[in-house]
Design a protein around this motif. Structure first.
Motif, PDB file in Angstrom:
ATOM      1  N   LEU A 158       0.809  -1.223   0.000  1.00  0.00           N
ATOM      2  CA  LEU A 158       0.000   0.000   0.000  1.00  0.00           C
ATOM      3  C   LEU A 158       0.839   1.268   0.000  1.00  0.00           C
ATOM      4  N   LYS A 205      -3.857   3.343   5.547  1.00  0.00           N
ATOM      5  CA  LYS A 205      -4.669   2.759   4.468  1.00  0.00           C
ATOM      6  C   LYS A 205      -5.296   1.437   4.923  1.00  0.00           C
ATOM      7  N   GLY A 300      -0.233   3.592  -7.158  1.00  0.00           N
ATOM      8  CA  GLY A 300      -0.786   3.976  -5.861  1.00  0.00           C
ATOM      9  C   GLY A 300      -0.617   5.445  -5.543  1.00  0.00           C
TER      10      GLY A 300
HETATM   11  N1  HSE Z   1       3.029   8.463  -0.195  1.00  0.00           N
HETATM   12  C1  HSE Z   1       2.224   7.398  -0.708  1.00  0.00           C
HETATM   13  C2  HSE Z   1       3.110   6.328  -1.293  1.00  0.00           C
HETATM   14  C3  HSE Z   1       1.257   7.801  -1.760  1.00  0.00           C
HETATM   15  O1  HSE Z   1       4.334   6.436  -1.314  1.00  0.00           O
HETATM   16  O2  HSE Z   1       2.546   5.326  -1.714  1.00  0.00           O
HETATM   17  C4  HSE Z   1       0.079   8.543  -1.251  1.00  0.00           C
HETATM   18  O3  HSE Z   1      -0.732   7.745  -0.469  1.00  0.00           O
END
Ligand code: HSE
Length: 435
Positions: A158, A205, A300
Motif C-alpha cells: 500500500l 490505508k 498507488g
Molecule cells: N506516499 C504514498 C506512497 C502515496 O508512497 O505510496 C500517497 O498515499
C-alpha cells in the motif's frame, strides 16, 4: 438538472490531477453522469505556483469559506490532507449539507468515526476512493462488487515509496540510505519520507480497508506497524537464498471475534503473487468467502491516477444528485452495525514464522547458546545459515523458524541480544509462506 457544481479545497498534485481529468474528459463524464460536472472554485493558499494544468484563474481563491458557503456547490473535495484544517473544512461542508470527497487517509484512519457519524447526522455522503491505492478502485470494489462476501484475508502493498526502495534493494542490493537518497533526488520520495518508510502511511490505508471490510471504526494505534529502515542488503541476500523476497505488507485477517492487523516487512516466496509487484506500484489481494481470491494492481500515487480516483467519487456523487437520490449510502456501506468498534488482536498473541539475523562472534558454542534460548521460548528452527569469517569480527548467523508466538519471540530476542557473544541488535523479519 444540467450541471453539478464542485469546489476543491487544496490545489496540490492531486487537486491539479482532479481538475485536469474533469476538464479533459468532460464529454465522457457528462455522458456517464447525465449532466455537466463543473469545478466552480478551487481554494489554496498558494495561487502562484505552476501546477502544469491550464486553469481559468478566476475560479481560484485563497478562502475555503468561499467554497463551503457557496449555495450552488453540492460537492466539496478536500485535498489538503493531514490532520490540521482538513477536518474543520469537511465538518463545515457537511453542516452546510454538502457531500464530501476526500483523499485524506490519515484523517480517515485517525478520525474516521467522527466524520462518518457527522455525515450520517447531516444526511450527506462521504467518499474516499483515492485514500487507498491511488488510482486502484479498491474502495469501490469492496463496497460494490465484493459486497456479498465476508472478508477473510487482505494483503496489500500500500505504499509506493517503500515498495520502490525495496525493489531497488531486492534487485541491486543497494543499501537503504543510498536508495532513499536517489528516490528523493529523483523526486519519487519526500525528503525525508518518514511516514512512508516507517509503515504509518500503509497502516492508515489498512485501517480504512478494515473499517470497510468489517463495518466499524478501528483504533489506529492498535495496528502494529514497523518500517523498512533497519533492512540491509545482507538481509535481502539471505532472504533470496531461502527463496524469498522482502516486501512491506499490510495484513488484515478475520480471526472471528477480532481482526489481525499489522504492517511490517515480510519475507514472501519469490513466486508469491505479490512478489512481482515492483517499483512504485501498489497491489491489494483480497479474499472473500464466496468470491475467493481477487487481486487489484496499479499506480498507488501520482497526479493522474489519484486524480482519476477522486474524480470517480465526484462522478458517483453527481449521478446520485442528478437522480435526486435521498438518503446517502453510509460511508462504510454498512447499516446498523456501523458503530461497532472493531477489536484488533494484540500483536503478542499472533503466531507466525520468523527470520532472525544475529550478529555474533565466531566462536565454538555460540550457535548452541542462541538456539538454546530459542528452545527455552518454544521457538523451533527450520534452517540456519552462517557465512563469512572476519578475524575477531562478528559474523551473521541467520535462522528461519517454524510458527512461533510473537510474545515468545520478543522475549527470546531480548535475552539473546544481551548475550556476551552477540554484538548487535538482532534483525527480525516475519515470514508469510502462503496467501
Ligand atoms: N506516499 C504514498 C506512497 C502515496 O508512497 O505510496 C500517497 O498515499
Amino acid at each position: 438538472m444540467e450541471k453539478v457544481e464542485v469546489g476543491i479545497i487544496g490545489f496540490g498534485t492531486v487537486g491539479a490531477g482532479t481538475y485536469e481529468v474533469l476538464k479533459k474528459n468532460a464529454d465522457v463524464i457528462r455522458s456517464r453522469v447525465g449532466a455537466d460536472v463543473m469545478v466552480k472554485k478551487i481554494a489554496d493558499l498558494d495561487l502562484d505556483s505552476d501546477r502544469g494544468v491550464e486553469i481559468d484563474r478566476s475560479i481560484l481563491t485563497t478562502k475555503a469559506s468561499e467554497i463551503i458557503d457557496d449555495p450552488d456547490i453540492q460537492v466539496v473535495v478536500e485535498l489538503i490532507g493531514g490532520l490540521g484544517h482538513a477536518k474543520d473544512y469537511i465538518l463545515a461542508a457537511m453542516d452546510k449539507g454538502k457531500h464530501v470527497v476526500t483523499a485524506n487517509k490519515a484523517l480517515l484512519a485517525e478520525h474516521g468515526h467522527e466524520l462518518y457519524t457527522k455525515a450520517k447526522e447531516c444526511g450527506v455522503s462521504l467518499e474516499f476512493e483515492a485514500s487507498v491505492g491511488g488510482g486502484i478502485p479498491i474502495i469501490g470494489a469492496m463496497k460494490g462488487g465484493l459486497s456479498a462476501n465476508r472478508f477473510k484475508n487482505i494483503m496489500g502493498i500500500l505504499n509506493g515509496t517503500s515498495n520502490y526502495i525495496l525493489t531497488k534493494m531486492n534487485k541491486y542490493y543497494w543499501p537503504y540510505e543510498k536508495v532513499v537518497k536517489e528516490a528523493v533526488d529523483l523526486g519519487y520520495a519526500e525528503d525525508p519520507p518518514t511516514l512512508d518508510v516507517d509503515g504509518t502511511d500503509a497502516a492508515h490505508k489498512l485501517a480504512i480497508l478494515i473499517s470497510l471490510a468489517y463495518g466499524g471504526p478501528v483504533a489506529f494505534k492498535d495496528i502494529y506497524r514497523e518500517g523498512i529502515t533497519s533492512l540491509t542488503p545482507d538481509d535481502i541476500r539471505f532472504a533470496q537464498e531461502f527463496g524469498y523476497c522482502v516486501k512491506l505488507l499490510a495484513l488484515a485477517r478475520d480471526r472471528g471475534d477480532a481482526v489481525e492487523a499489522r504492517v511490517h516487512p515480510v519475507m514472501i516466496p519469490t513466486d508469491h503473487i505479490l512478489a512481482n509487484v515492483n517499483w512504485a506500484y501498489n497491489a491489494i489481494y483480497v479474499e472473500g468467502d464466496f468470491v475467493g481470491p481477487n487481486l487489484y494492481y496499479g499506480l498507488g500515487a501520482g497526479r493522474r491516477p489519484t486524480g482519476s480516483a477522486v474524480a470517480a467519487d465526484i462522478i458517483e456523487l453527481s449521478r446520485r444528485i442528478v437522480r435526486g437520490e435521498k438518503g446517502p449510502l453510509p460511508p462504510l456501506a454498512h447499516y446498523g452495525k456501523g458503530e461497532k468498534k472493531i477489536t484488533i488482536k494484540p500483536m503478542d498473541s499472533l503466531t507466525m514464522s520468523y527470520y532472525f539475523r544475529f550478529s555474533a562472534v565466531d566462536r565454538p558454542g555460540v550457535l548452541s547458546k542462541i538456539s538454546g534460548v530459542l528452545g527455552e521460548h518454544d521457538i523451533s528452527i527450520t534452517s540456519v545459515i552462517q557465512k563469512g569469517r572476519e578475524v575477531n569480527g562478528p559474523v551473521p548467523v541467520v535462522m528461519l523458524t517454524h510458527e512461533a508466538l510473537e510474545k515468545n519471540v520478543k522475549k527470546a530476542i531480548s535475552v539473546i541480544d544481551k548475550l556476551d557473544v552477540v554484538t548487535d541488535r538482532t534483525i527480525i523479519i516475519r515470514v508469510e509462506r502462503g496467501m
